[in-house]
Design a protein around this motif. Structure first.
Motif, short mmCIF file in Angstrom:
data_model
loop_
_atom_site.label_atom_id
_atom_site.label_comp_id
_atom_site.label_asym_id
_atom_site.label_seq_id
_atom_site.Cartn_x
_atom_site.Cartn_y
_atom_site.Cartn_z
N UNK A 320 0.85 -1.20 0.00
CA UNK A 320 0.00 0.00 0.00
C UNK A 320 0.88 1.23 0.00
N UNK A 321 0.50 2.19 -0.81
CA UNK A 321 1.13 3.51 -0.76
C UNK A 321 0.00 4.53 -0.69
N UNK A 322 0.02 5.32 0.33
CA UNK A 322 -1.03 6.31 0.52
C UNK A 322 -0.39 7.70 0.49
N UNK A 323 -0.98 8.60 -0.28
CA UNK A 323 -0.52 9.98 -0.30
C UNK A 323 -1.73 10.86 -0.04
N UNK A 324 -1.70 11.58 1.07
CA UNK A 324 -2.78 12.52 1.38
C UNK A 324 -2.25 13.93 1.15
N UNK A 325 -2.91 14.64 0.24
CA UNK A 325 -2.39 15.93 -0.17
C UNK A 325 -3.02 17.06 0.66
N UNK A 326 -2.38 18.23 0.69
CA UNK A 326 -2.88 19.31 1.54
C UNK A 326 -4.29 19.77 1.18
N UNK A 327 -4.60 19.79 -0.11
CA UNK A 327 -5.93 20.29 -0.49
C UNK A 327 -7.04 19.39 0.06
N UNK A 328 -6.81 18.07 0.09
CA UNK A 328 -7.82 17.17 0.65
C UNK A 328 -8.14 17.58 2.08
N UNK A 329 -7.09 17.93 2.81
CA UNK A 329 -7.26 18.28 4.22
C UNK A 329 -7.95 19.63 4.38
N UNK A 330 -7.82 20.49 3.36
CA UNK A 330 -8.36 21.86 3.48
C UNK A 330 -9.77 22.01 2.92
N UNK A 331 -10.35 20.93 2.41
CA UNK A 331 -11.68 21.05 1.81
C UNK A 331 -12.71 21.51 2.84
N UNK A 332 -12.65 20.95 4.05
CA UNK A 332 -13.60 21.34 5.10
C UNK A 332 -13.43 22.82 5.44
#
Lengths: 362, 141
Positions: A320-332
């Motif tokens: 598994x390789x997971x990449x969580x980007x900053x924009x995903x976190x900033x949607x809320x």
């Protein structure tokens, strides 16, 4: 009593370089709720770890996004090195941070151009992108590529960059700094810019914390979050590092933070070029990640904290390789900043958040 | 020179997830992300946080094993920003999450395949649909 209307915003819109859709719920001209929808260009790149081994996958991570290309290859490489316990050389650590900060400069200049274009400030748009070209020229001179340049790899930095070339980079950046100050002042001191951005899209410190926001978006609301503070790699060798903060929390504050971050990145590069040690830039990488070994790490991308998680399966292919980007976190946070804004201000709010949909749709 | 971060992983039971996250919220942990990994007959779901007490900013990962067909409680009550990741976890892995503050009901990602990151969940979904259709057909007769 005011009437509620739902206005669709995007996925195609003049201020959106990439597709994202918002259902804006309005009372008269005021946004009372915004419901986001993404997924128009989802590529399933994380799934590709089943088909590409861990040394090949660095090329996939570079292609997550053109703007954050180097940052993603850096985050992925660091994550795999952490997973396998690979220690790279000090010179490679310095080069990585120098190029990462150059990427931050070109990302922020690109954002500045897009913001100016959204404003109708054409001259500023062209000047911002003209300066950005100088950074892309540096990439081309050092690596042969302008946007995706495959310089970072598991084990270090693929290109040796001579000390003379690095000194040349500092000279270019010092020239850029002077020109940049002029255009930044033009933006931030302009009365029409202030009238459209001061007090617009406000997000308080408490809201920024509640919505777990990251990057300049969070720092403009006074939240001291910056992964560079962890001091991993050459960031730990800086004499001092203080994130740029503002307590205003509006569109203008977000611009102010990003504008100052460009100058901060130039200072970081100058200091590291002056201190960079001699030595090799790559170490040989052997073996594969162990079965069920897992790790996670974070990196400060131009838009904020990016997260990387890797899990081995005992072969050259990752489980598994997971990449969580900053924009995903900033949607809320974006949804919260839009609530209460006038319909005409929605483009400004979105532009000052600087969403990267390519990253989000990896 | 510090080269690595020092994350820790903690496996908790699904029944303890809500209590653990509520405790983290009370202790001011910062939410980082949620992601799933498809295994043979279940999925591992990783919830990542940063403990404000740590001096080096290292992350704490809460790993929850979710057997096929079992529902997971949402954590958006404590961390509203998690709705993006919970909708994503459903749309890509087929994990059912209950109580999301903004629930897109499987329409968050416009993907052409059902649960593309977890083919087993897609097969189960397809089988369930076929069974429902057959049952409906029998009822009509």
């Amino acid at each position: 009593m005011s009437k509620r209307t739902v206005i669709p915003f995007g996925p195609q819109h003049p201020v959106l370089p990439e597709p994202v859709h918002l259902d804006l719920v309005l009372e008269d001209e005021r946004v009372v709720n915004a419901i986001p929808r993404i997924g128009y260009v989802h590529r399933g790149l994380e799934k590709l770890v089943e088909k590409r081994d861990y040394t090949q996958f660095v090329y996939v991570t570079e292609r997550i996004c053109g703007i954050c290309s180097f940052g993603h290859s850096l985050g992925y490489s660091q994550c795999i090195e952490q997973l396998m316990g690979i220690e790279i050389t000090d010179r490679a650590e310095y080069l990585r941070v120098i190029f990462h900060e150059l990427s931050r400069i070109h990302s922020h200049l690109l954002w500045l151009g897009l913001l100016a274009d959204g404003f109708g400030f054409e001259a500023l748009f062209m000047h911002a992108w003209r300066l950005r070209e100088q950074v892309l020229d540096i990439f081309e001179e050092c690596t042969g590529g302008r946007v995706i340049f495959s310089a970072c790899d598991v084990g270090g930095f693929r290109q040796e960059v001579s000390n003379e070339t690095l000194k040349g980079i500092v000279i270019v950046l010092e020239r850029l700094r002077e020109e940049y100050r002029t255009i930044a002042k033009t933006l931030l001191d302009d009365s029409s810019v202030k009238s459209r951005m001061v007090g617009v899209g406000y997000l308080s410190h408490e809201q920024a914390k509640e919505y777990s926001m990251v990057g300049p978006f969070a720092r403009a609301s006074g939240l001291e979050v910056d992964e560079r503070l962890l001091g991993v790699g050459a960031y730990g060798e800086l004499s001092s590092f203080e994130p740029i903060l503002s307590d205003q929390g509006d569109c203008y504050a977000r611009c102010d933070v990003r504008v100052k971050e460009v100058l901060q990145s130039i200072d970081i590069i100058n200091e590291l070029v002056a201190k960079i040690p001699e030595g090799d830039v790559m170490v040989p990488v052997k073996g594969s990640p162990e079965k069920d070994a897992e790790t996670m790490m974070t990196l400060e991308q131009p838009r904020g904290q990016a997260f990387y998680y890797a899990k081995g399966n005992g072969s050259k292919f990752l489980a598994r390789m997971r990449i969580r980007t900053p924009t995903s976190q900033n949607i809320a946070g974006m949804v919260a900043a839009l609530s209460g804004a006038e319909l005409a201000d929605v483009p400004m709010v979105i532009l000052t958040i600087d969403p990267c949909i390519s990253c989000t749709e990896r | 020179m510090r080269r690595f971060q020092n994350p820790s992983f903690e496996y908790v039971g699904l029944e303890d997830l809500a209590e653990t996250v509520a405790d983290f919220k009370q202790r001011d942990f910062k939410f980082v992300q949620i992601c799933a990994t498809a295994l043979d007959e279940s999925c591992d779901v990783l919830y990542a946080f940063v403990d404000p007490e740590t001096t080096d900013g290292s992350m704490t990962g809460i790993m929850v094993n979710v057997p096929d067909g079992v529902h997971v409680p949402s954590i958006t009550e404590w961390y509203p920003a998690a709705f993006v990741f919970e909708n994503e976890t459903h749309d890509l892995f087929g994990i059912q999450i209950d109580g999301i503050n903004i629930d897109f009901g499987g329409e968050f990602y416009q993907v052409s395949m059902t649960f593309p990151m977890n083919p087993r969940a897609a097969e189960l979904e397809q089988s369930a649909r076929v069974a429902d259709a057959q049952e409906e057909g029998t009822d009509n007769e």
